[in-house]
Every structure is written in structure tokens, then in C-alpha cells.
Design a protein around this motif. Structure first.
Motif, PDB file in Angstrom:
ATOM      1  N   GLU A  60       0.773  -0.882  -0.201  1.00  0.00           N
ATOM      2  CA  GLU A  60      -0.169   0.217   0.078  1.00  0.00           C
ATOM      3  C   GLU A  60       0.659   0.952   0.084  1.00  0.00           C
ATOM      4  O   GLU A  60       2.225   0.970   0.345  1.00  0.00           O
ATOM      5  CB  GLU A  60      -1.111   0.306   1.268  1.00  0.00           C
ATOM      6  N   ILE A  61       0.908   2.217  -0.731  1.00  0.00           N
ATOM      7  CA  ILE A  61       0.996   3.169  -0.516  1.00  0.00           C
ATOM      8  C   ILE A  61      -0.148   4.403  -0.220  1.00  0.00           C
ATOM      9  O   ILE A  61      -0.651   4.601  -0.529  1.00  0.00           O
ATOM     10  CB  ILE A  61       1.551   4.237  -2.279  1.00  0.00           C
ATOM     11  N   TRP A  62       0.238   5.395   0.822  1.00  0.00           N
ATOM     12  CA  TRP A  62       0.134   6.401   2.183  1.00  0.00           C
ATOM     13  C   TRP A  62       0.317   8.162   1.870  1.00  0.00           C
ATOM     14  O   TRP A  62       1.400   7.499   1.773  1.00  0.00           O
ATOM     15  CB  TRP A  62      -0.192   5.838   3.314  1.00  0.00           C
ATOM     16  N   LYS A  63      -0.532   8.854   1.332  1.00  0.00           N
ATOM     17  CA  LYS A  63       0.021   9.979   1.054  1.00  0.00           C
ATOM     18  C   LYS A  63      -0.934  10.715   2.424  1.00  0.00           C
ATOM     19  O   LYS A  63      -1.707  10.730   1.945  1.00  0.00           O
ATOM     20  CB  LYS A  63      -0.186  10.091   0.471  1.00  0.00           C
ATOM     21  N   ARG A  64      -0.188  11.637   3.168  1.00  0.00           N
ATOM     22  CA  ARG A  64      -0.206  12.769   3.824  1.00  0.00           C
ATOM     23  C   ARG A  64      -1.541  13.871   2.761  1.00  0.00           C
ATOM     24  O   ARG A  64      -1.148  14.081   1.628  1.00  0.00           O
ATOM     25  CB  ARG A  64       0.370  13.705   4.671  1.00  0.00           C
ATOM     26  N   ASP A  65      -2.725  14.041   3.252  1.00  0.00           N
ATOM     27  CA  ASP A  65      -3.496  14.555   2.408  1.00  0.00           C
ATOM     28  C   ASP A  65      -3.666  16.530   2.986  1.00  0.00           C
ATOM     29  O   ASP A  65      -3.115  16.648   4.024  1.00  0.00           O
ATOM     30  CB  ASP A  65      -4.622  14.187   2.478  1.00  0.00           C
ATOM     31  N   ARG A  66      -4.731  17.066   2.681  1.00  0.00           N
ATOM     32  CA  ARG A  66      -4.220  19.028   2.813  1.00  0.00           C
ATOM     33  C   ARG A  66      -4.898  18.496   4.690  1.00  0.00           C
ATOM     34  O   ARG A  66      -4.837  20.014   5.857  1.00  0.00           O
ATOM     35  CB  ARG A  66      -5.169  19.142   2.389  1.00  0.00           C
ATOM     36  N   THR A  67      -5.436  17.126   5.334  1.00  0.00           N
ATOM     37  CA  THR A  67      -5.822  17.757   6.596  1.00  0.00           C
ATOM     38  C   THR A  67      -4.589  17.315   7.492  1.00  0.00           C
ATOM     39  O   THR A  67      -4.936  17.534   8.602  1.00  0.00           O
ATOM     40  CB  THR A  67      -6.731  16.162   6.738  1.00  0.00           C
ATOM     41  N   GLY A  68      -3.037  16.990   6.829  1.00  0.00           N
ATOM     42  CA  GLY A  68      -2.044  16.469   7.287  1.00  0.00           C
ATOM     43  C   GLY A  68      -2.121  15.621   8.135  1.00  0.00           C
ATOM     44  O   GLY A  68      -1.486  14.665   8.591  1.00  0.00           O
ATOM     45  N   ARG A  69      -3.081  14.494   7.615  1.00  0.00           N
ATOM     46  CA  ARG A  69      -3.144  12.928   8.118  1.00  0.00           C
ATOM     47  C   ARG A  69      -3.148  12.155   6.888  1.00  0.00           C
ATOM     48  O   ARG A  69      -3.211  12.477   6.150  1.00  0.00           O
ATOM     49  CB  ARG A  69      -4.601  12.287   8.596  1.00  0.00           C
ATOM     50  N   PHE A  70      -2.706  10.986   7.239  1.00  0.00           N
ATOM     51  CA  PHE A  70      -2.460   9.878   5.696  1.00  0.00           C
ATOM     52  C   PHE A  70      -3.838   9.038   5.386  1.00  0.00           C
ATOM     53  O   PHE A  70      -4.964   8.904   6.195  1.00  0.00           O
ATOM     54  CB  PHE A  70      -1.652   8.736   6.369  1.00  0.00           C
ATOM     55  N   ALA A  71      -3.493   9.506   4.110  1.00  0.00           N
ATOM     56  CA  ALA A  71      -5.231   8.295   3.458  1.00  0.00           C
ATOM     57  C   ALA A  71      -4.162   7.401   2.055  1.00  0.00           C
ATOM     58  O   ALA A  71      -2.688   7.941   1.876  1.00  0.00           O
ATOM     59  CB  ALA A  71      -5.895   9.116   3.157  1.00  0.00           C
ATOM     60  N   LEU A  72      -4.801   6.227   2.028  1.00  0.00           N
ATOM     61  CA  LEU A  72      -4.480   5.418   1.590  1.00  0.00           C
ATOM     62  C   LEU A  72      -4.569   6.226  -0.085  1.00  0.00           C
ATOM     63  O   LEU A  72      -5.605   6.443  -0.359  1.00  0.00           O
ATOM     64  CB  LEU A  72      -5.621   4.091   1.376  1.00  0.00           C
TER      65      LEU A  72
END
Length: 328
Positions: A60-72
């Protein structure tokens, strides 16, 4: 006339063609994946985190979104990993590592024997302190493994591009979390009697930290084990084999409660007899999508499907046999 250096490059199997050597590591992130990032409020330069699951043969690649948390962002099927469930402890054991690793830009390999790759950094500080041995444990292309995680040339090309842009964007190193399986109560119950269970329960604490917070867990080492998200009164412990110093923060964090709840649920499932036997392996696994192709079309066809240079499938008989019943 072809120069000796160019000819050697063509014959080395490190690249698919002479032209590829200059461009494969600089390919942009595919437009469809960039569009998916935009849809999920992510930027191509935002930090990433990678999770690997042996039993499921998935990355899985997770990326930090604009909320500051990681999403898949995306899940990739793995074509091959070798060994069995459990950590790598010695050179030549064919085990793919399990644990927490950090990959910086210097660990990306644009001239890999298997198209593109990045080094996991095994052994990490804890593994080195425990005397574990081995080197050059990679995530790479093709469908061949002797301790690495193989994802096909196309798959690793995407992953490499996403990782490269995150590191260019300012992330000093991305975390890779490698697990034997998804850390559910059901999988824990199936594997409760495995000699690696205490180690896996340790890994689960890091797994749960990320599951609960969607933030990258801080990894420390002491007491011969991983410690996650801890702040110690005397600072970062230097010796992973030394006893853990007093923690300045409370151990009763949200993820600790989840870990204990899931472990208790696993025990109840085991006692109830509602669990099935754990998977056993003679030499690694293969995602079902590739396994079906191997069964239907044979190893040469799968090699062409997974590698631009048709790298042979490693131990195809074992790939078709695994996983198997422990009684077999």
C-alpha cells in the motif's frame, strides 16, 4: 559500431533497453494517479508511507493529504516474496524482512537488476543490535525474490516515481512498515501458536498507532523491541538491547487500548475454536491475480507480463503450492 560499455550495459539485465537507462528513473507519475491524488486532496510532493503485507501479497502507498493525516492512495499486488511468515534473521535464509524501516533518497536504485528498486535498510538499528544479518533487501520489479518484495516492472515504476517526488518535495525519508499479515484479531488468532507471535504483537502496536491516528508512528528501540510514539525522560535510548527508561508520556494511548482489545479478541476466538488453521509456506507467496496467470499461462508468459526483460519467475512450483495447510 556499438561500444563495449554500451554492449555490457545491454547484456547486464539491469535495464530493458539502452534507451531505458536514462529515462526509467525519471518517468513522471502516471496522469491517472496524479488525478487520484487531486481527488483525495493530496499533492505529488506530499510525504508518503508504505505498508507491506506478506500473507495478502499486497503493498500500500499512503500519502499525507491536506488534513495533515495519511490516506490510502493505492494498493499494489505483489508478484513474489520469498521465505515464510516471520522476520529475517540471517543472510541466505530467503526471508523477506518484517519490521519498520526508513528509506531516504540515497536508497533509491535507478540501475537495479530488477528494473527499479529501493533498499529497505535492513538490518535496522534493532535488528543489527540483535545480530541479524543480510543486505540489499529491496522492493523491486519483476517476479523473482530471494528475500525481497517483487511487484512487477510496471508496479515498481509507479511506486518509484511517487517516492521520488515525495523525497524531492522535502520528505527526508519515508517509512516502510512490513507485516506478516493484516493485523486483525482473526489473523492473530490463527497464528497465536507461532513462535514469532510475541514479535508480531510488538509490530501490532506500531500498526495500531497508524490505524488510529493516520500519522506516521515515531519508532524507537529499547528492551530488545520496538517502542512507538514514546517520549523518554532521558531522551532517545541509544542501545536497543538496554532496558527501556521511564516514559515521560502516558502509555495509555488510544492505540494501546486498540492493541489490547484486538489481542483479547484473538484469544477468545482461539478458545472458541472458530478460527481456521494458519497458512504455512515452503517458499513465499504470490498475489492471487498473478497466481491465476501462472496456472493458466505458465511461467514464461507471466515473466513477460511482469518484466520488460522477462526475468524468470523464482521457484514457480513453490509459488503455486503456497500457501498450504500446515498438515501437508
Amino acid at each position: 559500431m556499438v561500444g563495449i560499455g554500451v554492449l555490457a550495459l545491454v547484456l547486464s539485465a539491469c535495464v530493458s533497453t539502452v534507451l531505458d537507462v536514462d529515462v526509467k528513473a525519471t518517468q513522471p507519475i502516471p496522469a491517472a494517479l496524479v488525478a487520484e491524488m487531486s481527488r483525495k486532496s493530496m499533492s505529488p510532493s506530499a510525504p508518503i508511507l508504505i505498508r507491506i503485507f506478506k500473507q495478502e501479497s499486497e503493498l500500500e502507498i499512503w500519502k499525507r493529504d491536506r488534513t495533515g493525516r495519511f490516506a490510502l492512495l493505492k494498493t499494489y499486488p505483489m508478484c513474489r516474496w520469498s521465505g515464510k511468515l516471520g522476520p529475517k534473521t540471517r543472510n541466505g535464509d530467503r526471508q523477506a524482512p518484517e519490521g519498520f524501516y526508513h528509506v531516504n533518497a540515497g536508497m533509491l536504485n535507478p540501475n537495479s537488476q530488477y528494473y527499479l528498486s529501493f533498499n529497505l535498510g535492513y538490518p535496522n538499528r534493532l535488528e543489527a543490535a540483535l545480530g541479524y544479518s543480510g543486505e540489499a533487501l529491496m522492493v523491486h520489479g519483476a517476479c523473482s525474490s530471494s528475500g525481497c518484495y517483487a511487484l512487477t516492472d510496471e508496479g515498481v515504476s509507479e511506486i518509484y516515481a511517487v517516492a521520488r517526488e515525495a523525497l524531492r518535495g522535502g520528505q527526508s525519508a519515508f517509512q516502510v512498515q512490513a507485516f506478516p499479515f493484516r493485523m486483525t484479531p482473526q489473523n492473530l488468532a490463527k497464528n497465536r501458536n507461532d513462535p514469532n507471535f510475541a514479535f508480531w504483537a510488538d509490530l501490532k502496536r506500531g500498526y495500531d498507532s497508524f490505524e488510529v491516528s493516520r500519522r506516521q508512528p515515531k519508532v524507537s528501540y529499547c528492551g530488545r523491541r520496538y517502542v512507538f510514539d514514546a517520549e523518554f525522560e532521558d531522551g532517545e535510548p541509544r542501545d536497543p538491547l538496554a532496558a527501556c527508561p521511564p516514559a515521560a508520556n502516558s502509555p495509555e494511548m488510544a492505540f494501546a487500548e486498540r492493541t489490547q482489545t484486538d489481542l483479547a479478541t484473538a484469544e477468545r476466538l482461539l478458545i472458541s475454536g472458530r478460527t481456521v488453521s494458519a497458512h504455512a509456506y515452503s517458499d513465499g507467496g504470490m498475489h492471487p491475480t498473478f497466481r491465476k496467470l501462472l496456472e493458466r499461462n505458465g511461467e514464461k508468459a507471466l515473466a513477460k507480463r511482469t518484466s520488460l526483460t522477462s526475468v524468470p519467475i523464482s521457484r514457480p512450483e513453490a509459488a503455486l503450492a503456497d500457501p498450504h495447510s500446515p498438515e501437508e
